[in-house]
Write a protein that holds these residues in place. Structure first.
Motif, PDB file in Angstrom:
ATOM      1  N   GLN A  83       0.796  -1.082  -0.035  1.00 30.24           N
ATOM      2  CA  GLN A  83       0.027  -0.059  -0.124  1.00 30.24           C
ATOM      3  C   GLN A  83       0.705   1.096   0.038  1.00 30.24           C
ATOM      4  N   SER A  84       0.615   2.063  -0.994  1.00 31.71           N
ATOM      5  CA  SER A  84       1.474   3.329  -1.115  1.00 31.71           C
ATOM      6  C   SER A  84       0.922   4.226  -0.123  1.00 31.71           C
ATOM      7  N   ALA A 123      -2.422   9.464  -7.554  1.00 28.44           N
ATOM      8  CA  ALA A 123      -2.348   8.241  -6.900  1.00 28.44           C
ATOM      9  C   ALA A 123      -0.888   7.629  -7.463  1.00 28.44           C
ATOM     10  N   HIS A 160       2.079   4.731  -8.494  1.00 29.06           N
ATOM     11  CA  HIS A 160       1.937   3.548  -9.346  1.00 29.06           C
ATOM     12  C   HIS A 160       3.030   2.501  -8.688  1.00 29.06           C
ATOM     13  N   THR A 188      -7.235   2.416  -6.748  1.00 29.75           N
ATOM     14  CA  THR A 188      -6.933   3.637  -6.140  1.00 29.75           C
ATOM     15  C   THR A 188      -7.982   3.881  -5.061  1.00 29.75           C
ATOM     16  N   TRP A 189      -7.614   4.575  -3.702  1.00 23.45           N
ATOM     17  CA  TRP A 189      -8.666   4.755  -2.879  1.00 23.45           C
ATOM     18  C   TRP A 189      -8.468   6.126  -2.328  1.00 23.45           C
ATOM     19  N   ASN A 190      -9.332   6.955  -2.207  1.00 28.19           N
ATOM     20  CA  ASN A 190      -9.241   8.401  -1.820  1.00 28.19           C
ATOM     21  C   ASN A 190      -9.181   8.190  -0.140  1.00 28.19           C
ATOM     22  N   SER A 229      -4.890  10.274  -2.682  1.00 27.12           N
ATOM     23  CA  SER A 229      -5.313   9.030  -2.683  1.00 27.12           C
ATOM     24  C   SER A 229      -4.063   8.118  -2.577  1.00 27.12           C
ATOM     25  N   LEU A 230      -4.421   7.107  -2.449  1.00 25.96           N
ATOM     26  CA  LEU A 230      -3.518   5.785  -2.314  1.00 25.96           C
ATOM     27  C   LEU A 230      -3.786   4.604  -3.094  1.00 25.96           C
ATOM     28  N   THR A 231      -2.557   3.691  -3.518  1.00 24.15           N
ATOM     29  CA  THR A 231      -2.845   2.615  -4.233  1.00 24.15           C
ATOM     30  C   THR A 231      -2.323   1.137  -3.473  1.00 24.15           C
ATOM     31  N   SER A 287       6.857   2.689  -4.980  1.00 23.85           N
ATOM     32  CA  SER A 287       6.020   3.246  -5.450  1.00 23.85           C
ATOM     33  C   SER A 287       6.332   4.842  -6.004  1.00 23.85           C
TER      34      SER A 287
END
Length: 301
Positions: free
Chosen positions: A163-164, A170, A172, A192-194, A205-207, A232
């Motif tokens: 998880q970044s 976001a 990669h 991706t998630w806000n 956001s993260l990945t 990342s």
């Protein structure tokens, strides 16, 4: 005759340097050189590069989304004209006919930029290709790797997640095993998630992604360790001469036990001590009985 030689020498020098004389506009090229990514509140230099003789250059215009930012016209007083532009400040001290410096860039400064050059004699102009520029927010910490088991046998699958850190855009994620990039078919992206974090009004956001790697595909020595790295980055690939705009990585180590094949053996029947003694007694007893019978028969006859 000497004047003609001088002119030919000048023309040859322009030709070798790549500068186009006004008489030939078919070979004119123009390109906007600028970074692809700029960190929020940082600066960016935009250069309008071309191969026209500077003495023949009449006008240079910079655009964003087709709207003028700055125009330079040779011979005018003042030669520079600035237009309404939001998202950054133009450094007036570093302003040149073919370059502008944008400072304190905000997210609204992201977009498509271009530049145009124009000649007065002959009347000719050419616009560069569009150049995408994005204002980003860097990651503040390295990605997090979670592994179900940190001690595995060589015939098992390595299961891990990465998880970044929050950023914009976001990041990669790229997986590596022992410094070798992992096949994309062994990676499961989770999108991706806000997050409930903002940077000057911009949501971050993260990945997330998972790794399913068969350890049997590696040539392992007994009790070897395997290094797992999650990279990342922003963007997903490094631009030539520019590299990544943002990069974080995390590496963990997994202990792998090599499973040795048991040696091949022929079937062996194990006889107990009591059974072995019983077998010996039976043979001896039969022999004694036979000898006694023969002695008795001979004695009678």
């Amino acid at each position: 005759m000497e004047l003609r030689v001088v002119k030919l020498t000048i023309l040859l020098s322009f030709y070798l340097s790549g500068i186009v004389i006004v008489a030939g506009v078919s070979d004119v090229w123009v390109e906007l050189r600028a970074p692809r990514f700029v960190v929020h509140r940082h600066s960016a230099l935009l250069r309008c590069e071309h191969n026209v003789d500077p003495d023949s250059l009449y006008k240079v215009v910079f655009y964003k989304h087709g709207q003028r930012i700055m125009k330079y016209v040779r011979g005018r007083d003042p030669p520079f004209e600035l237009y309404n532009f939001t998202g950054a400040d133009i450094n007036l001290i570093q302003l040149t006919p073919t370059s502008i410096t944008l400072e304190k860039m905000d997210f609204s400064a992201s977009g498509s930029y271009a530049c145009e050059i124009a000649l007065e004699t002959p009347l000719y102009s050419k616009v560069s290709k569009l150049h995408e520029l994005n204002v980003i927010v860097r990651q503040k910490y390295r990605p997090k790797i979670k592994i179900k088991h940190k001690k595995l046998s060589s015939n098992e699958n390595l299961e891990a997640t990465c998880q970044s850190a929050p950023a914009h855009p976001a990041p990669h994620l790229t997986w590596f095993i022992n410094h070798m990039k992992v096949d994309e078919r062994l990676i499961e992206p989770h999108g991706t998630w806000n997050v409930h974090r903002h940077h000057h009004g911009m949501p971050l956001s993260l990945t997330n992604s998972s790794l399913h790697f068969p350890l049997s595909s590696l040539q392992l020595f007994p009790n070897q360790t395997v290094e797992i790295t999650c990279l990342s980055t922003i963007p997903s690939y490094a631009n030539v001469g520019e590299g990544f705009a943002d990069l974080q990585n995390h590496t963990v180590t997994v202990n792998v036990i090599r499973m040795e094949q048991p040696p091949t053996q022929l079937p062996v029947k194990i006889i107990s001590l009591e059974q072995n003694s019983s077998n010996r007694c039976g043979f001896h007893c039969a022999l004694v009985t036979l000898l006694y019978s023969m002695y008795y028969f001979i004695k009678i006859y």
